[in-house]
Scaffold this motif. Structure first.
Motif, short mmCIF file in Angstrom:
data_model
loop_
_atom_site.label_atom_id
_atom_site.label_comp_id
_atom_site.label_asym_id
_atom_site.label_seq_id
_atom_site.Cartn_x
_atom_site.Cartn_y
_atom_site.Cartn_z
N UNK A 303 -23.46 95.27 102.93
CA UNK A 303 -23.05 93.93 102.50
C UNK A 303 -21.56 93.70 102.74
N UNK A 307 -19.95 90.96 105.23
CA UNK A 307 -19.14 89.85 104.72
C UNK A 307 -17.96 89.56 105.66
N UNK A 309 -18.11 89.16 108.63
CA UNK A 309 -18.50 88.12 109.61
C UNK A 309 -18.13 86.73 109.13
N UNK A 310 -18.06 86.57 107.80
CA UNK A 310 -17.75 85.25 107.24
C UNK A 310 -16.30 84.83 107.57
N UNK A 311 -15.46 85.84 107.80
CA UNK A 311 -14.04 85.48 108.06
C UNK A 311 -13.59 85.89 109.46
N UNK A 314 -10.96 83.52 110.84
CA UNK A 314 -9.62 83.75 110.25
C UNK A 314 -9.01 85.01 110.85
N UNK A 318 -5.46 84.89 112.74
CA UNK A 318 -4.29 85.62 112.24
C UNK A 318 -3.91 86.71 113.23
N UNK B 35 -15.44 90.97 97.63
CA UNK B 35 -15.03 90.59 98.98
C UNK B 35 -15.92 89.47 99.52
N UNK B 36 -17.23 89.66 99.32
CA UNK B 36 -18.18 88.64 99.77
C UNK B 36 -17.86 87.29 99.13
N UNK B 39 -14.68 85.74 100.50
CA UNK B 39 -14.92 85.18 101.83
C UNK B 39 -15.63 83.84 101.74
N UNK B 40 -16.64 83.78 100.84
CA UNK B 40 -17.41 82.54 100.70
C UNK B 40 -16.49 81.42 100.21
N UNK B 42 -13.23 81.27 100.44
CA UNK B 42 -12.22 80.96 101.44
C UNK B 42 -12.79 80.08 102.54
N UNK B 43 -14.00 80.45 102.97
CA UNK B 43 -14.64 79.65 104.03
C UNK B 43 -14.82 78.21 103.58
N UNK B 74 -6.27 86.06 105.14
CA UNK B 74 -6.61 84.80 104.47
C UNK B 74 -5.34 84.17 103.90
N UNK B 138 -25.98 85.90 104.28
CA UNK B 138 -24.67 86.00 104.95
C UNK B 138 -24.81 85.61 106.41
N UNK B 141 -24.95 81.98 107.14
CA UNK B 141 -23.73 81.20 106.95
C UNK B 141 -22.94 81.05 108.26
N UNK B 142 -23.24 81.90 109.26
CA UNK B 142 -22.42 81.93 110.48
C UNK B 142 -22.70 80.71 111.36
#
Lengths: 683, 142
Positions: A303, A307, A309-311, A314, A318, B35-36, B39-40, B42-43, B74, B138, B141-142
């Protein structure tokens, strides 16, 4: 045993009191054949059942396989229905009058029936048994065990099916199980009085032992030692023989169990492959479920990485920005920020040139200062850049792993669903829970086979020990004789001990010879009947009947090879009847054995030639022949043959008198030509 | 990167059960779930202050360098690449707590609600396949 009369009240289909008087050799002209004729469902088997119930108290017949006592009603149901309105129980009984060895017997077994709602309840009543002895005195018996013993003396229940049988099932005597064979052998020994000889051998063995023990007490010196050793060997022999018997008994029971399992497995044969398939599928399912579990556990650890991949966007942004600064040399700064601040504060360059505020040089240095950062921050940014670079390098791995895991799990679940559905289908095909035990049965059978191998090894060892013991015994017996001669020991006790031993040995020799001879004789006699009863075609194929050690039968073909498994049901029936006739002949020492031959559905499996042979011959070799025949097997042609040999004494018709009710009507034999139908052969 | 390990990372106390349950059923450790959620949040460009509802959840020493690098990234993106934004780990973590707080709301609304029996507690009877469902969420979401 000769059956005289059967009286039934409210028993099975027979409403009220009904009776049958059986023909026997003692009747006028030696007419010993009784035909009880009825269509299917009229109660022929009911009459057979009545005799078995009366003699042995048995509710079920061998053909009632799978039927329990509770399911089988003996009390006439219509009478019971009528009586229910009065709330009264219905009395039912069977009474049998018969003769045996010049004595007359009367046996009555009763029961009461009552309806409880839809359920028919039956309770056994008292048994009344009386015996009119040859001197005319009557003796009554009440003790059930004593009644059972006397009946067993008249007709041993172990061999009852040799004389009272269902014609369609008589061939089963040739297919009997190990257990049945043993019981039959016991019954036959009883019938032939072989058991008396066994008892005599045991008695003399006991006497010999007692005398030797006594002799051991009185003897002296070397002779005493020898006698003592012989007695010890006798004891050891008893123990060994007992162990061998026990081992054989265990082998026998294991064998019976194995055969029962084989029978069950045979019944489940058609589902065996399904069971194997199910076991295989269940194993696959277990594997797939384990795989799914592992995949879930792996997903759990992914997991965090997923996760990322979500950023990714960014990270890219950066990373790119820092990377650009790096390329421009902005990070790390070319000149430390504190040095720039020193120049601006002192307003003087490192080359000592003055730099005043508002000048072009001053403004350039300010701009430069703004672009530079703290060393720690730059260092942190560079660290971050490195980690982001690492993440970016593994970007495809991260998303690829997630995709693969999800795909693998989906496939795994799909496979699990398929396997579950397959198991469900297999379970539907396999059916009831009883049949699901087959796999366990196979395992159990393997265990029994192993046990049998071990038991056989044990038995062989015990036999070897017994052989050694016998040889020691022989040696010591010789020594004993020498000592008796040398020391001139001739007292009465010694002579009696020798006499007992000689008698025992002689009886054993007689027994061995007699049993061998009797088997040969039975086989000889059976073959005589067999040849006469068989049709022409069968005579060409089949050579002879063989009586085996356990009194079971084998048949040899024209080349002398065992052929039992290949003969037809009709041929088996003829073979069984030949054996029964031979047995009766031997038991009666060549005369006609005083025993009825009671046959339910006697001819249904037989060809016309076989029927003809039976009709012509059987009345001549049995004291009484009672046939329960149906319209398809006993027709004008069979009746004409029977009338012709002038042995047909009694003729009864079973007629319907409403649903579930049969009445027995006696007719003269001559009426048979009007009553019976034409045979197929005639038409 | 300092990657300070002695910061107590906080989450809203109302999510205490959820964090514990999700750690048992769906994720490897608290820091991964945090972290998850970060990220959520922040996105979605959503932050939510913990206010007085913050409750220590885990030590920052469990946060991996990659996660820290992402938190820095971030912060930098949010500050238009002002390096001073990554000066202080406590501030960074504090900002991430806000993102994670909002991210948990998103997770609840878009995904977790069907796995919760009553209130903010997972129903264990239907959560057997949660790791797969979460991974799938997850991925979606991409």
């Amino acid at each position: 045993m000769i059956l005289d009369e059967l009286v039934m009240k409210n028993f099975r289909q027979f409403r009220g009191v009904q009776r049958i008087i059986f023909a026997s050799e003692a009747d006028e002209g030696g007419k010993n054949v009784t035909i009880i004729f009825g269509e299917n469902g009229r109660g022929k088997t009911g009459i057979f059942r009545a005799i078995m119930f009366c003699l042995y108290g048995e509710r079920c017949l061998s053909q009632d396989e799978g039927v329990t006592h509770k399911e089988l009603y003996l009390v006439n149901s219509p009478v019971l229905q009528e009586a229910t309105s009065d709330g009264e129980p219905v009395e039912s009984y069977v009474e049998l009058h018969f003769r045996h060895k010049n004595e007359r017997y009367s046996l009555k077994r009763s029961l009461q029936g009552i309806l409880d709602g839809d359920e028919q309840l039956e309770q056994l009543g008292p048994v009344v048994f009386s015996r009119i002895q040859s001197d005319g005195n009557t003796k009554n018996y009440n003790d059930p065990d004593e009644i059972k013993r006397i009946i067993n003396d008249v007709l041993d229940r172990n061999v009852k099916e040799y004389f009272l049988f269902d014609g369609e099932k008589i061939q089963r005597l040739t297919l009997s199980s190990v257990e049945q064979k043993r019981e039959i052998a016991k019954g036959i020994k009883n019938l032939l009085n072989i058991d008396a000889l066994e008892k005599a051998i045991k008695a003399t063995q006991k006497l010999k032992k007692t005398l030797n023990t006594e002799l051991g007490k009185r003897a002296t010196d070397e002779y005493k030692r020898v006698i003592f050793q012989l007695n010890e060997l006798d004891e050891s022999r008893d123990i060994l023989e007992d162990q061998i018997r026990q081992t054989e008994e265990e082998q026998y029971h294991a064998d019976v169990e194995k055969k029962q399992i084989d029978k069950k497995l045979e019944e489940c044969k058609e589902i065996l492959h399904l069971l194997k398939e199910r076991t295989g599928t269940e194993e696959k399912l277990k594997y797939e479920e384990e795989q799914a579990k592992n995949l879930l556990a792996e997903m759990k650890t992914r997991t965090g990485k997923a996760s990322l991949m979500l950023v990714f966007k960014t990270i890219d942004h950066v990373f790119g920005s820092i990377d650009k600064k790096k390329q421009k040399g902005e990070i790390p700064s070319e000149i430390r920020k504190d040095l720039i601040e020193k120049i601006l504060t002192e307003k003087r360059c490192i080359c000592s040139r003055e730099i005043l505020p508002g000048t072009e040089s001053f403004n350039q240095i300010i701009l430069w200062k703004n672009k530079s950062a703290d060393t720690d921050l730059e260092s942190a940014a560079l660290d971050m850049w490195r980690y982001l670079s690492g993440i970016r390098n593994h970007r495809d791995d991260i998303s690829g792993t997630v995709e693969t895991l999800l795909l693998k799990y989906a496939n795994c679940k799909n496979e699990i669903e398929k396997l579950r559905s397959k198991i469900e289908n297999l379970n539907n095909q396999i059916g009831t829970s009883e049949r699901k035990d087959t796999a366990d049965l196979e395992k159990h059978r393997e265990n029994i086979e192993e046990k049998l191998i071990k038991l056989e090894a044990k038995r062989i060892n015990l036999k070897a020990d017994l052989d050694i013991l016998e040889s020691d015994y022989e040696r010591l017996s010789e020594q004993r004789k020498v000592l008796e001669k040398e020391e001139n020991i001739k007292n009465e006790l010694v002579q009696r001990a020798h006499l007992a031993e000689d008698t025992c040995n002689a009886l054993q020799a007689v027994y061995d010879e007699f049993t061998d001879e009797i088997k040969l004789k039975i086989a000889d006699e059976a073959n005589k009947y067999f040849v006469q009863l068989l049709d022409k075609e069968s005579r060409e194929t089949l050579r002879s009947i063989l009586v085996k050690d356990d009194y079971s039968l084998q048949i040899l073909d024209r080349w002398g090879k065992p052929f039992l498994a290949n003969i037809s049901a009709g041929q088996r029936q003829i073979m069984s009847i030949s054996f029964i006739a031979a047995l009766a002949n031997i038991a009666a020492s060549g005369k006609i054995l005083e025993m009825p031959l009671f046959m339910d559905t006697p001819f249904s499996r037989l060809s016309f030639e076989h029927r003809k042979n039976l009709i012509e011959m059987v009345p001549g070799f049995c004291a009484q022949w009672i046939l329960l025949a149906t319209d398809t097997e006993f027709r004008k042609q069979e009746a004409a043959l029977l009338r012709k040999n002038n042995r047909w004494g009694k003729f009864y018709l079973l007629q319907s008198d409403g649903p579930g009710i049969t009445i027995i009507k006696e007719r003269v034999v001559a009426d048979s030509q009007y009553i019976l139908s034409d045979s197929v052969e005639e038409s | 990167m300092n990657m300070s390990g002695d910061i107590r990372v906080k989450t809203d106390r109302k999510y205490r059960n959820l964090y514990n349950d999700l750690k048992n059923f769906a994720v490897g450790d608290m820091h991964e779930l945090f972290f998850l959620c970060s990220c959520l949040g922040f996105r979605a460009k959503k932050k939510k202050n913990l206010g007085g509802n913050g409750e220590d959840r885990f030590w920052s020493r469990t946060i991996t360098p990659e996660e820290y690098a992402c938190y820095y990234a971030m912060m930098l993106e949010e500050s238009n690449m002002d390096l001073s934004a990554i000066k202080d780990d406590t501030t960074i973590i504090s900002e991430m707590e806000k993102y994670a707080n909002a991210g948990m709301e998103i997770l609840l609304d878009d995904f977790l609600s069907e796995y919760c029996s009553s209130g903010l507690k997972l129903d264990s009877s239907i959560s057997k396949e949660l790791p797969k469902a979460l991974l799938h969420f997850i991925y979606e979401q991409l």
